[in-house]
Design an enzyme around this catalytic site. Structure first.
Site, short mmCIF file in Angstrom:
data_model
loop_
_atom_site.label_atom_id
_atom_site.label_comp_id
_atom_site.label_asym_id
_atom_site.label_seq_id
_atom_site.Cartn_x
_atom_site.Cartn_y
_atom_site.Cartn_z
N TYR A 42 35.50 29.49 -16.37
CA TYR A 42 36.93 29.17 -17.95
C TYR A 42 36.14 29.09 -18.81
O TYR A 42 35.19 28.32 -18.98
CB TYR A 42 38.03 28.01 -17.38
CG TYR A 42 38.79 27.99 -18.67
CD1 TYR A 42 39.21 28.75 -19.60
CD2 TYR A 42 39.20 26.61 -18.84
CE1 TYR A 42 39.95 28.62 -20.78
CE2 TYR A 42 40.56 26.45 -19.60
CZ TYR A 42 40.49 27.40 -20.97
OH TYR A 42 40.94 27.29 -21.80
N LYS A 99 38.68 32.81 -16.05
CA LYS A 99 39.41 32.84 -16.70
C LYS A 99 38.90 33.33 -18.31
O LYS A 99 37.72 32.97 -18.25
CB LYS A 99 40.03 31.16 -16.90
CG LYS A 99 41.33 32.00 -18.13
CD LYS A 99 42.21 29.81 -18.04
CE LYS A 99 42.73 29.53 -18.99
NZ LYS A 99 43.42 28.00 -19.00
#
Length: 345
Positions: free
Chosen positions: A137, A166
């Protein structure tokens, strides 16, 4: 091997008035999400207030999310931290709960380099848990550090369970480089609701879905927009994107406030604005845990103005809330009593 294509909701963690986790409310929210067609659920991301829940609470929310979701959609657990050992422990607990994948935010505050993030953080977890999908992420605005596309490509080449990211850098060039280095089969997920349409339709990025905040409130609309893009029905997706844009505007709300010493900028960061709106709409939500608090009156007016725009122009976006939670949005969005206690004086 399952795919992360589509809409994953970064779940709000509802609280009781005493700021303890509301598991009954969590069950309702998960049922609502599944009924409205999301592909996946993320438990214990930043939207779920992961910084202020202890690890025992983390694990229980993750376990309950998996239990309530059953096999109706895939589940992701936010187990990242700025301690590799802590992340290993959390990932083991998530695996024991039957979670499909884990989200590993770049280590915040201690600020390792991209190479260190790869070698000392992602690699140990990818090696220890080869049957768990690892999703880095990347959000430097919150972490102060960043895993670069070059190191992400090395991870993707070396570990079959690192095949998704992400992306919340807001940097299209960074995303283009990720696509170039990681190849066509690598999955890029939008981490910013207001950029999902752009990075999914950009031919040099080709994001395949999103981990969405606004899908807590409008799961059907966000999921439909994403699926239309994947089906290359850009005209239909554009209509939904335009309908949703006012809601995308409230993920973070910035206002100028007055103090005795002059004006200051106040940023109500996720999940404060969305959680406040969910309270107004009659959805399980409750307060945020400190140090997050309340919105200012100016901030809540931004939330209400944007939500009313959606309700008045495209009521179908919010109608599922009416139906599932048995509320009257025509009352809740315009009656002052529903914002009582939600703002600072």
């Amino acid at each position: 091997m399952f795919t992360f294509n589509g809409c994953t909701t970064a779940l709000i963690t509802p609280m009781n008035k005493n700021q303890q986790v509301d598991y009954e409310g969590l069950h309702q929210l998960i049922d609502f999400q599944i009924q409205e067609g999301v592909n996946g659920l993320l438990a214990m991301g930043t939207t779920g207030e992961s910084p202020t829940l202890n690890w025992e609470e983390h694990s229980k929310v993750i376990e309950k999310t998996r239990e309530y979701a059953k096999d109706q959609c895939f589940t992701i657990a936010g187990t990242g931290s700025n301690s590799t050992q802590e992340t290993i422990d959390g990932t083991q607990q998530a695996k024991n709960a039957g979670i499909n994948a884990v989200l590993l935010v770049d280590p915040y505050y201690n600020g390792p380099s991209s190479m260190e993030i790869r070698r000392e953080y992602i690699e140990p977890i990818a090696k220890l848990f080869p049957d768990v999908q690892i999703i880095p992420y990347i959000i430097p605005g919150r972490t102060g550090t960043q895993l670069f596309p070059q190191d992400l490509a090395i991870l993707n080449q070396q570990y079959p369970n690192v095949r998704c990211v992400k992306e919340a850098t807001g940097d299209l060039d960074n995303m283009m480089l990720t696509r170039k280095l990681c190849g066509e089969n690598f999955e890029i997920l939008s981490g910013d609701d207001d950029k999902t349409f752009a990075i999914m339709t950009n031919p040099l990025i080709k994001a395949t879905g999103a981990i969405s905040v606004i899908s807590n409130i409008a799961p059907r609309a966000v999921a439909d927009m994403i699926h239309y893009i994947l089906d290359e029905n850009i005209e239909a997706a554009t209509v939904i994107q335009q309908a949703l844009q006012p809601l995308f505007n409230i993920v973070t709300v910035k206002t100028q406030e007055t103090t005795p010493y002059g004006p200051v900028i106040c940023r109500a960061r996720n999940p404060l604005a969305c959680k406040t709106l969910m309270n107004i709409l009659g959805m399980p939500s409750g307060p945020c845990r400190q140090p997050l608090g309340k919105m200012t009156r100016a901030g809540i007016e931004v939330v209400l103005t944007n939500t009313r725009r959606v309700y008045e122009a495209n009521p179908q976006v919010l109608e599922p809330i009416d139906d599932y939670f048995h509320v009257d949005l025509s009352d809740r969005l315009y009656n002052e009593k529903y914002i009582a206690g939600l703002t600072y004086a």
